[in-house]
Design a protein around this motif. Structure first.
Motif, PDB file in Angstrom:
ATOM      1  N   THR A  65      60.944  22.905  21.715  1.00  0.00           N
ATOM      2  CA  THR A  65      61.929  23.315  22.717  1.00  0.00           C
ATOM      3  C   THR A  65      62.744  22.117  23.191  1.00  0.00           C
ATOM      4  O   THR A  65      63.961  22.218  23.402  1.00  0.00           O
ATOM      5  CB  THR A  65      61.231  23.996  23.904  1.00  0.00           C
ATOM      6  N   GLY A  82      66.129  30.514  26.409  1.00  0.00           N
ATOM      7  CA  GLY A  82      65.028  30.752  25.482  1.00  0.00           C
ATOM      8  C   GLY A  82      63.993  31.694  26.054  1.00  0.00           C
ATOM      9  O   GLY A  82      64.041  32.068  27.235  1.00  0.00           O
ATOM     10  N   SER A  97      58.862  33.349  19.948  1.00  0.00           N
ATOM     11  CA  SER A  97      59.817  32.493  20.648  1.00  0.00           C
ATOM     12  C   SER A  97      61.203  32.646  20.037  1.00  0.00           C
ATOM     13  O   SER A  97      61.349  33.018  18.868  1.00  0.00           O
ATOM     14  CB  SER A  97      59.380  31.020  20.585  1.00  0.00           C
ATOM     15  N   THR A  99      65.597  31.188  20.839  1.00  0.00           N
ATOM     16  CA  THR A  99      66.544  30.447  21.660  1.00  0.00           C
ATOM     17  C   THR A  99      67.954  30.955  21.390  1.00  0.00           C
ATOM     18  O   THR A  99      68.244  31.508  20.328  1.00  0.00           O
ATOM     19  CB  THR A  99      66.503  28.934  21.385  1.00  0.00           C
TER      20      THR A  99
END
Length: 242
Positions: A65, A82, A97, A99
């Protein structure tokens, strides 16, 4: 005797845009002086209810990240957001995950600013990349967004170099012409969960479909799958959120 004509001033490009994100998404701090600590706190808070996650996995999430935030800042991103979700699975925790980075790009002088030309060129490049990498060929298309009109959409699987390790990543970019300018707003979304690429693409598309430039009334239903307003962001300068 002819009457004098008055030239109409050229319409100005919009100064702001707005996007709506799902409630589970959060904004990445892009400020180099605060982002590392901010991202660590945010991710640790997100995964505190997932005791199956090892320290190594947690540190890996933090590093990846931070890399995304660092690269977004270097590219002059207007903003980055995100999400992280940990699911319990039979073989251990499943980390989901994604973004989304917003950029404003200017077309170099001498190159076509036409959206169809840009999308076609991207399609040719994707075909070349697929032949050399062995990854699945990407897709390009023109789509109609409800509030801003025609946009370009580029989807592909690519290998992201992360500390010398190649990580397959599903990527979807949406290119939107900025009205009364020669620029484009780019929503660059990605997820390492390539097995769930189509499901994530639906979320990315919902975010893109919420895009508005200033002067457009927001009538989006609060139950929209991309609900969670992030309004009034500058179109022409990087946004730093702490």
């Amino acid at each position: 005797m002819s009457e004098p004509t008055t030239e109409q001033p050229e319409a100005a490009a919009p100064a702001e845009y707005s996007l709506r994100f799902p409630d589970s998404w959060w904004h990445l701090d892009l400020d180099p002086s605060t982002r590392d600590a901010s991202i660590r706190r945010r991710i640790e808070a997100q995964v505190e209810k997932a005791p199956q996650l090892t320290r190594e996995q947690l540190d890996g999430l933090i590093r990846s990240t931070r890399r995304i935030a660092r690269e977004a800042h270097a590219q002059g991103a207007l903003r980055a957001s995100g999400m992280i979700r940990i699911l319990r699975a039979g073989g251990g925790p499943l980390v989901l995950s994604a973004t989304a980075v917003v950029l404003r790009i200017s077309i170099p002088e001498g190159e076509s600013e036409d959206l169809a030309d840009l999308v076609m060129a991207a399609g040719v490049q994707l075909g070349t990349d697929a032949e050399s990498s062995g990854l699945p060929p990407g897709e390009v298309e023109l789509v109609e967004l409800p509030h801003v009109g025609v946009a370009g959409r580029i989807s592909r699987i690519e290998d992201i170099d992360h500390h010398g390790k190649r990580v397959p990543t599903a990527v979807r970019h949406t290119l939107v012409p900025v009205p009364n300018s020669h620029d484009y707003l780019v929503l660059a979304c990605s997820t390492p969960n390539v097995d769930l690429a189509e499901q994530f693409y639906e979320v990315f598309d919902a975010i893109a479909e919420s895009l508005r430039f200033d002067g457009q009334a927001d009538t989006t239903d609060a139950a929209d799958p991309a609900a969670g307003a992030a309004n009034g962001s500058p179109v022409g300068e990087a946004e730093q959120e702490k």
